[in-house]
Design an enzyme around this catalytic site. Structure first.
Site, PDB file in Angstrom:
ATOM      1  CG  ASP A 173       2.242   8.414 -18.023  1.00  0.00           C
ATOM      2  OD1 ASP A 173       2.601   7.852 -19.070  1.00  0.00           O
ATOM      3  OD2 ASP A 173       1.859   9.601 -17.979  1.00  0.00           O
ATOM      4  N   GLY A 174       1.931   5.073 -14.824  1.00  0.00           N
ATOM      5  CA  GLY A 174       2.293   4.393 -13.587  1.00  0.00           C
ATOM      6  C   GLY A 174       2.960   3.058 -13.830  1.00  0.00           C
ATOM      7  CG  ASN A 206       6.460  11.122 -13.191  1.00  0.00           C
ATOM      8  OD1 ASN A 206       7.171  11.318 -14.169  1.00  0.00           O
ATOM      9  ND2 ASN A 206       5.150  11.213 -13.235  1.00  0.00           N
ATOM     10  CG  ASP A 207       5.643  13.283  -8.730  1.00  0.00           C
ATOM     11  OD1 ASP A 207       5.369  12.200  -8.180  1.00  0.00           O
ATOM     12  OD2 ASP A 207       4.839  13.892  -9.460  1.00  0.00           O
ATOM     13  CG  ASP A 231      -3.357  22.737   0.572  1.00  0.00           C
ATOM     14  OD1 ASP A 231      -3.294  23.051   1.782  1.00  0.00           O
ATOM     15  OD2 ASP A 231      -4.379  22.867  -0.111  1.00  0.00           O
ATOM     16  CB  ALA A 283      -2.568  25.470  -2.141  1.00  0.00           C
TER      17      ALA A 283
END
Length: 305
Positions: free
Chosen positions: A68-69, A137-138, A167, A202
């Site tokens: 994917d990268g 992606n993000d 986090d 988190a």
């Protein structure tokens, strides 16, 4: 297509797959190019070495061989001039790739016979101290041990929305919703949707639920404490200090993905997602496969699809 570019995993040896693509392009009168570094590293004859800038500016399509990268890197590479990108998975998960490595010949034949379509994909445009970056992606702001939690306030479309203390803070595209966002408990969103998905990991206080913003709702994050790491599509980009600001907006039609008729990519992704929740390692899963079928797989006689 007169010229196709190859984007390869930076470490994995994809020479056999490169040979398959070369055989196909040669028989169809298509020039196959790759970056000079990749051609030198692989030592495969027949590949035309070109600078990365020329690869991005001159190809009619891209084949990404890796995980994917690698696919995400190929999409970023041609984002200024989007051309169709075919993802071929030689990695571990491969949620985004259209075909697995064993299906490459079949995929090339399908493309030659007109059995492919193209789907648009959007991306995040992230403005930060270092300039402007893209993420298909993000974009992630993540706590560094010993440097405090990620603390930030967020505004949406110019209006203050709230604060985060967590986090990590994950800003994902719908296509990237199956990555870190999913691991942090965020929802899976159809890649055909548009918008920015915001998920805290988190959370200790402040906003604790995922939020999906519309495609015309830009967001602004101001870091108020901590010195978190900053990642784009899983690549460490740097560190952020208190007071730094991230401005994020949605860009439509930033990338093109090749889709094949009869593809089982979506079915495989659903299976892979379900397997992630099992308390077993991949090699332990193989022990659950009947021995007769394992022998067929080892012999390469089982259906690759």
């Amino acid at each position: 297509m007169e010229r196709i570019g190859l984007v390869l995993h930076p470490r994995r040896d994809c020479s056999p797959a490169v040979g398959q693509v070369l055989a196909w392009t040669s028989s169809h009168g298509v020039e196959l190019v790759a970056s000079t570094d990749d051609v030198t590293r692989l030592g495969v004859g027949g590949l035309v070495p070109v600078p990365v800038e020329e690869l991005a500016a001159s190809c009619d399509g891209i084949i990404a061989l890796g995980g994917d990268g690698t696919l995400l890197g190929a999409m970023r590479l041609v984002s200024g001039r989007p051309v169709p990108v075919l993802g071929v998975n030689f990695g571990n998960l491969g949620f985004l790739a259209e075909v697995e490595g064993a299906e490459l010949d079949r995929a090339l034949s399908s493309m030659a016979e007109g059995g492919s379509t193209v789907e648009m994909r959007g991306c995040l445009v992230v403005r930060h101290t270092g300039g402007e970056s893209l993420a298909f992606n993000d974009a992630v702001v993540a706590r560094v041990p010993g440097e405090g939690l990620v603390e930030a306030t967020m505004s949406v479309a110019g209006r203050r929305y709230g604060r985060y203390r967590c986090d990590a803070l994950i800003l994902a595209t719908p296509m990237g919703s199956t990555a870190y966002n999913y691991a942090a408990g965020g929802p899976v969103v159809s890649p055909g949707a548009e918008g920015i998905l915001v998920t805290p990991s988190a959370p200790l206080s402040g906003i604790s639920r995922s939020l999906l913003l519309g495609p015309t709702e830009p967001l602004r994050l101001e870091l108020t404490a901590g010195r978190p790491a900053f990642e784009l599509d899983g690549v460490l980009t740097g560190r952020l200090d208190p007071g730094e600001i991230l401005e994020v907006e949605w860009r439509r039609d930033a990338g093109l993905l090749v889709r094949l008729a009869g593809s089982r990519a979506a079915d495989r992704s659903r299976v892979k997602l379900s397997l992630l929740d099992l308390p077993l390692l991949p090699q332990e899963l193989l022990e659950l496969v009947p021995e007769s079928l394992r022998r067929r797989l080892d012999d390469g006689s089982a259906d690759a699809g």
